[in-house]
Design a protein around this motif. Structure first.
Motif, PDB file in Angstrom:
ATOM      1  N   PHE A 137      -0.610  -0.100   4.040  1.00  0.00           N
ATOM      2  CA  PHE A 137       0.686   0.006   3.336  1.00  0.00           C
ATOM      3  C   PHE A 137       1.271   1.390   3.530  1.00  0.00           C
ATOM      4  CE2 PHE A 137      -1.676  -2.494  -0.151  1.00  0.00           C
ATOM      5  CZ  PHE A 137      -1.651  -3.630   0.605  1.00  0.00           C
ATOM      6  N   GLU A 150      10.497  -1.553   3.025  1.00  0.00           N
ATOM      7  CA  GLU A 150      10.581  -2.976   2.687  1.00  0.00           C
ATOM      8  C   GLU A 150       9.483  -3.768   3.379  1.00  0.00           C
ATOM      9  OE1 GLU A 150      14.577  -4.226   3.378  1.00  0.00           O
ATOM     10  OE2 GLU A 150      15.314  -2.560   2.184  1.00  0.00           O
ATOM     11  N   ALA A 152       6.628  -2.612   4.204  1.00  0.00           N
ATOM     12  CA  ALA A 152       5.382  -2.280   3.516  1.00  0.00           C
ATOM     13  C   ALA A 152       5.257  -3.084   2.234  1.00  0.00           C
ATOM     14  CB  ALA A 152       5.335  -0.792   3.214  1.00  0.00           C
ATOM     15  N   PHE A 153       6.366  -3.215   1.499  1.00  0.00           N
ATOM     16  CA  PHE A 153       6.269  -3.943   0.232  1.00  0.00           C
ATOM     17  C   PHE A 153       5.976  -5.423   0.462  1.00  0.00           C
ATOM     18  CE2 PHE A 153       7.485  -5.857  -3.747  1.00  0.00           C
ATOM     19  CZ  PHE A 153       6.906  -4.982  -4.632  1.00  0.00           C
ATOM     20  N   LYS A 154       6.577  -5.977   1.487  1.00  0.00           N
ATOM     21  CA  LYS A 154       6.323  -7.375   1.815  1.00  0.00           C
ATOM     22  C   LYS A 154       4.842  -7.587   2.130  1.00  0.00           C
ATOM     23  CE  LYS A 154       9.574 -10.385   4.088  1.00  0.00           C
ATOM     24  NZ  LYS A 154      10.408 -10.519   5.265  1.00  0.00           N
ATOM     25  N   LEU A 156       2.472  -5.671   1.221  1.00  0.00           N
ATOM     26  CA  LEU A 156       1.710  -5.405   0.004  1.00  0.00           C
ATOM     27  C   LEU A 156       1.603  -6.652  -0.873  1.00  0.00           C
ATOM     28  CD1 LEU A 156       2.018  -2.155  -1.860  1.00  0.00           C
ATOM     29  CD2 LEU A 156       2.362  -4.158  -3.197  1.00  0.00           C
ATOM     30  N   MET A 157       2.731  -7.340  -1.065  1.00  0.00           N
ATOM     31  CA  MET A 157       2.698  -8.531  -1.915  1.00  0.00           C
ATOM     32  C   MET A 157       1.800  -9.600  -1.309  1.00  0.00           C
ATOM     33  SD  MET A 157       4.299  -7.921  -4.544  1.00  0.00           S
ATOM     34  CE  MET A 157       4.257  -9.514  -5.327  1.00  0.00           C
ATOM     35  N   ALA A 160      -1.796  -8.635  -1.477  1.00  0.00           N
ATOM     36  CA  ALA A 160      -2.341  -8.784  -2.826  1.00  0.00           C
ATOM     37  C   ALA A 160      -2.675 -10.243  -3.093  1.00  0.00           C
ATOM     38  CB  ALA A 160      -1.342  -8.272  -3.853  1.00  0.00           C
ATOM     39  N   PHE A 161      -1.832 -11.124  -2.634  1.00  0.00           N
ATOM     40  CA  PHE A 161      -2.093 -12.553  -2.831  1.00  0.00           C
ATOM     41  C   PHE A 161      -3.359 -12.956  -2.085  1.00  0.00           C
ATOM     42  CE2 PHE A 161      -1.023 -17.017  -3.175  1.00  0.00           C
ATOM     43  CZ  PHE A 161      -0.526 -17.020  -4.454  1.00  0.00           C
TER      44      PHE A 161
ATOM     45  N   ILE C  37       1.214  -9.848  -9.986  1.00  0.00           N
ATOM     46  CA  ILE C  37      -0.057  -9.626  -9.282  1.00  0.00           C
ATOM     47  C   ILE C  37      -1.140  -9.194 -10.268  1.00  0.00           C
ATOM     48  CG2 ILE C  37      -1.200  -8.103  -7.622  1.00  0.00           C
ATOM     49  CD1 ILE C  37       0.459  -9.943  -6.125  1.00  0.00           C
ATOM     50  N   LEU C  40      -2.553 -12.101 -12.066  1.00  0.00           N
ATOM     51  CA  LEU C  40      -3.494 -12.840 -11.220  1.00  0.00           C
ATOM     52  C   LEU C  40      -4.837 -12.118 -11.142  1.00  0.00           C
ATOM     53  CD1 LEU C  40      -1.210 -13.977  -8.283  1.00  0.00           C
ATOM     54  CD2 LEU C  40      -2.063 -15.320 -10.150  1.00  0.00           C
ATOM     55  N   PHE C  75      -4.572   0.421  -5.907  1.00  0.00           N
ATOM     56  CA  PHE C  75      -3.531  -0.461  -5.370  1.00  0.00           C
ATOM     57  C   PHE C  75      -2.228  -0.281  -6.142  1.00  0.00           C
ATOM     58  CE2 PHE C  75      -1.240  -4.449  -5.450  1.00  0.00           C
ATOM     59  CZ  PHE C  75      -1.199  -4.788  -4.117  1.00  0.00           C
ATOM     60  N   VAL C  78      -0.459   3.054  -5.318  1.00  0.00           N
ATOM     61  CA  VAL C  78       0.245   3.029  -4.037  1.00  0.00           C
ATOM     62  C   VAL C  78       1.472   2.131  -4.126  1.00  0.00           C
ATOM     63  CG1 VAL C  78       0.039   2.330  -1.635  1.00  0.00           C
ATOM     64  CG2 VAL C  78      -1.772   3.610  -2.702  1.00  0.00           C
ATOM     65  N   ILE C  82       5.425   3.062  -3.517  1.00  0.00           N
ATOM     66  CA  ILE C  82       6.345   2.409  -2.588  1.00  0.00           C
ATOM     67  C   ILE C  82       7.587   1.926  -3.330  1.00  0.00           C
ATOM     68  CG2 ILE C  82       6.611   0.416  -1.073  1.00  0.00           C
ATOM     69  CD1 ILE C  82       3.765   0.815  -0.195  1.00  0.00           C
ATOM     70  N   ILE C  86      11.407   3.013  -2.570  1.00  0.00           N
ATOM     71  CA  ILE C  86      12.491   2.060  -2.334  1.00  0.00           C
ATOM     72  C   ILE C  86      13.641   2.342  -3.285  1.00  0.00           C
ATOM     73  CG2 ILE C  86      13.147  -0.372  -2.545  1.00  0.00           C
ATOM     74  CD1 ILE C  86      10.475  -1.129  -1.473  1.00  0.00           C
ATOM     75  N   LEU C  98      17.677  -6.293  -0.937  1.00  0.00           N
ATOM     76  CA  LEU C  98      16.756  -5.830   0.104  1.00  0.00           C
ATOM     77  C   LEU C  98      16.599  -6.876   1.188  1.00  0.00           C
ATOM     78  CD1 LEU C  98      13.831  -4.422  -2.010  1.00  0.00           C
ATOM     79  CD2 LEU C  98      15.846  -3.240  -1.232  1.00  0.00           C
ATOM     80  N   LEU C 101      15.629  -7.341   6.157  1.00  0.00           N
ATOM     81  CA  LEU C 101      14.626  -7.831   7.081  1.00  0.00           C
ATOM     82  C   LEU C 101      14.684  -9.346   7.116  1.00  0.00           C
ATOM     83  CD1 LEU C 101      11.635  -5.657   6.028  1.00  0.00           C
ATOM     84  CD2 LEU C 101      12.924  -5.480   8.104  1.00  0.00           C
TER      85      LEU C 101
END
Lengths: 476, 160, 103
Positions: A137, A150, A152-154, A156-157, A160-161, C37, C40, C75, C78, C82, C86, C98, C101
């Motif tokens: 990340f 962005e 990195a965040f994608k 990251l999510m 995590a899953f 998260i 979970l 986790f 970090v 991030i 952002i 956002l 992408l």
């Protein structure tokens, strides 16, 4: 002896951070030396050392790390790609502070990857995989560009899953196994009466690994992450990190846990085949150099997974061979992309064309990478793909064999598009002033191209010394 | 058993509150309370050391991280708050229904009714952590290093 | 009610999973996604401790849970970093802004 693989990077990390005076360039050189030494060391290992015992060293009573023929192949790939990433970082990251941070992250990732390759405990594997994920990340977002953050965040999510899936699987494993060591786990699975729970736990873990390695249903984080990351980071990520984190762990588990389950093998093969085709088709439609390489990476990883799913020793050896080749030619192509980005400042392929005339070294090495990816003889990629098709055929998976063969034509197609748009043909207007990149980027390109050509030409030697021994893991 | 049922229900209600709260700060507080209830449950399952960790680290440290992050981002204005409330209600009203339906379904089917456990002799957690899982301790050191370098990379100002 | 301890706990763990996943899928807010998260991870921690309790393997289960908590903190640090970066770029943490992408 093998503990040096972990200790040396750790000592470099401590040394670099303890003294304020060490310049980032010194850290770079030290790391480059260490990674080169790693590659040289594992390649020069005599085969007899491994045959005698599997678990080779323990530091403290239970600090068990093990190494086998497959680990050797992966360790060599890690050494080579980390070396290349060092060189790329040195010549593309300008800010010294940022370069120092990058080197620190690279060293921690190197320790993590080397340890992961030698672990034989499923929770420890998870722990190190997660460590490397956290580093990725940060690596993606290191220059804090908007797209990079962005991406990195994608990642990251999704990561995590994947973590949640893998941990639930470990929790289920605790229900039927007293230990989480792979051998003990396999034993517990063979005597446990309820197959549904076992399949559920393996399936959950596999889904986590599919996400981490960017395979078909979960592939969409990968192009964003690769293309938005800094060049050096994307070499490291695409070349080795996601491969060790996802693909290596999957192969290791298939070796020791679910090797015999037919349902799971069928699932793994289907995911591999779907990734091959999705990656190849989507790669054709891309306009961005790095995005195209990222989709190509999905497709190539699909080949490795497809071969892993077959479950025969020969297919596994082919997968290991393709693992190594993929690490080399994909990092070569990403270094090419880094050179082009350094000179042009863009990754849009519509603004490129005829760069071979201005950047001969980059053009020729990218041609080597391209031919190897597409699987043309005599480059290394040809032999590993050939072995995969052969293994599929020998195992009676005729459909998949034909599929792999046809899909390599698609590979040829998109790589041809890439070459024609970027390197071949007439020079685009306004690119007349473009010069070849400096030695910092040319040397890693030449090294990687030389490895690809050498592995392809000295194929029988490589096969006998490194690849066929991988099959002997099945006999242990 | 009854106490467990009550605690689990409280846990679930906390989670639903965390998810549905309109202000982010309340969500973070809800998360902390969830951690507290979880650590009570862990005490009841004889996992006292892990429960202490859960209570101090998750309920304490992670809430601090969340609230710090939230306080750095922009606060909602009053009018924003009202529109946001309507939006959130329209998005989140199915959640309690889904949860109740799933609960009824799972209990009615006697969901995992026969699972065989492989019992093993008990070991002390300190022995496990310090004597048989050194590699995990090394991994934890590495994770902390990764986090430290990550913070450096994300927060240090670039010298331009 | 005729439910085993494992049945009771696992049903609630599944319900927690549903709640967390739902909140991640529905929300547009980055911090809320992280909170999802977290939920979970809480569910998984409970499941691990439960497995340890039922099999008597609490030592191993607690060791795992403690390691997991350490990972969770790093986790989240970090991830928070991030999210803040952002926010500095965009002035918002709403994912609808956002969409640069394409997946």
């Amino acid at each position: 002896m093998f503990s040096l693989l972990v200790l040396v990077p750790f000592l470099i990390l401590v040394a670099v951070n303890l003294s304020k005076k060490v310049a980032p360039n010194v850290a770079c050189s030290l790391t480059a030396l260490a990674t080169l030494a790693q590659a040289g060391f594992v390649v020069s290992l005599p085969g007899t050392l491994l045959k005698t015992n599997n678990v080779i060293f323990t530091w403290l009573p239970d600090f068990k790390l093990a190494i086998d023929e497959f680990s050797i192949v992966v360790l060599a790939a890690i050494g080579i790609v980390a070396f290349v990433a060092c060189c790329v970082a040195r010549s593309t990251i300008n800010d010294p502070g940022q370069r120092a941070t990058f080197m620190n992250l690279l060293l921690v990732a190197l320790i993590g990857m080397n340890t992961t390759v030698m672990l034989r405990d499923i929770f420890s594997i998870y722990l190190f995989v997660e460590t490397i994920a956290i580093i990725s990340f940060v690596l993606i977002s290191i220059d804090r560009g908007r797209l990079a953050l962005e991406g990195a965040f994608k990642y990251l999510m999704l990561s995590a899953f994947a973590t949640i899936l893998m941990l639930s699987s470990i929790a289920l494993m605790l229900l039927f196994s007293p230990t989480l060591e792979l051998s003990g786990l396999a034993e517990a699975m063979s005597v446990y009466p309820n197959p549904i729970l076992i399949k559920l736990s393996i399936g959950l873990f596999l889904c986590g690994l599919f996400i981490k390695s960017g395979l078909f249903p979960f592939h969409w984080w990968l192009p964003d992450a690769y293309s938005a990351a800094h060049s050096a980071a994307s070499v490291l990520l695409a070349g080795i990190i996601t491969k060790v984190v996802g693909v290596y762990v999957l192969m290791r588990l298939s070796l020791s846990i679910f090797g015999e389950s037919l349902h799971i093998q069928a699932m793994v093969m289907a995911v591999g085949a779907l990734s091959i085709i999705t990656g190849a088709v989507l790669a054709m439609t891309q306009k961005n150099f790095k995005r195209m390489l990222a989709y190509s990476s999905i497709s190539q990883v699909g080949y490795i997974i497809l071969a892993t799913g077959v479950g025969t020793p020969f297919a596994f050896a082919a997968a290991a061979f393709h693992f190594f080749n993929h690490a080399t030619f994909k990092s070569l192509l990403f270094v090419n992309a880094a050179s082009v980005e350094k000179r042009l400042g863009t990754m849009d392929m519509r603004e490129m064309g005829g760069l071979s005339n201005r950047m001969p070294a980059t053009g020729i090495t990218s041609l080597v990478g391209f031919l190897s990816t597409a699987g043309l003889p005599p480059f290394s990629g040809f032999w590993s793909k050939f072995m995969i098709v052969l293994a599929l055929w020998a195992a009676g998976k005729y459909f998949y064999a034909a599929f792999a063969l046809l899909a390599s034509i698609l590979t040829l197609g998109y790589m041809l598009i890439l070459q024609r748009n970027v390197f071949f043909g007439k020079l685009k207007d306004g690119l007349g002033g473009v010069k070849e990149v400096g030695p910092g980027l040319v040397i890693p390109q030449l090294v990687l191209a030389a490895i690809i050509v050498l592995v392809g030409v000295c194929f029988p030697f490589v096969l006998n010394k490194f690849i066929f021994p991988v099959q002997s893991i099945f006999l242990k | 058993m009854m106490i467990d049922l009550i605690l689990l229900s409280v846990l679930l209600i906390m989670v639903i509150w965390t998810v549905m709260a309109i202000r982010l700060v309340r969500s973070a507080v809800g998360l902390a309370l969830t951690s507290v209830v979880l650590s009570i449950l862990m005490f009841r399952l004889n996992a006292s050391l892990a429960a202490v960790f859960e209570l101090s680290v998750c309920a304490g440290l992670i809430s601090v991280i969340f609230i710090t992050t939230i306080s750095f981002t922009r606060r909602m204005s009053k009018s924003d708050f009202k529109t946001r409330r309507r939006q959130r209600l329209s998005k989140f009203w199915p959640l309690p229904l889904i949860i109740i339906a799933a609960a009824i379904l799972l209990f009615w089917r006697h969901f995992p009714s026969e699972v065989i456990f492989i019992r093993v002799p008990a070991e002390n957690v300190r022995d496990v952590l310090w004597n048989t899982r050194h590699i995990d301790l090394f991994g934890q050191v590495l994770v902390l290093l990764a986090g430290a370098f990550g913070v450096v990379a994300l927060f240090k100002e670039n010298k331009k | 009610m005729n439910v085993s301890l494992f049945g009771l706990f696992s049903v609630f763990v599944i319900l927690l999973f549903i709640a967390g996943t739902y909140s991640i899928l529905v929300t547009f807010n980055l911090i809320r996604a992280l909170i999802g998260i977290e939920i979970l991870i809480k569910a998984v921690t409970l499941l691990i401790i439960l497995a340890g309790y039922l099999t008597g393997n609490l030592g191993l289960a607690q060791a795992i849970a403690i390691t997991l908590i350490v990972i969770e903190v790093v986790f989240m640090v970090v991830a928070g970093g991030i999210v803040l970066s952002i926010f500095r770029h965009h002035g918002t943490i709403d994912t609808r802004n956002l969409r640069d992408l394409k997946g």
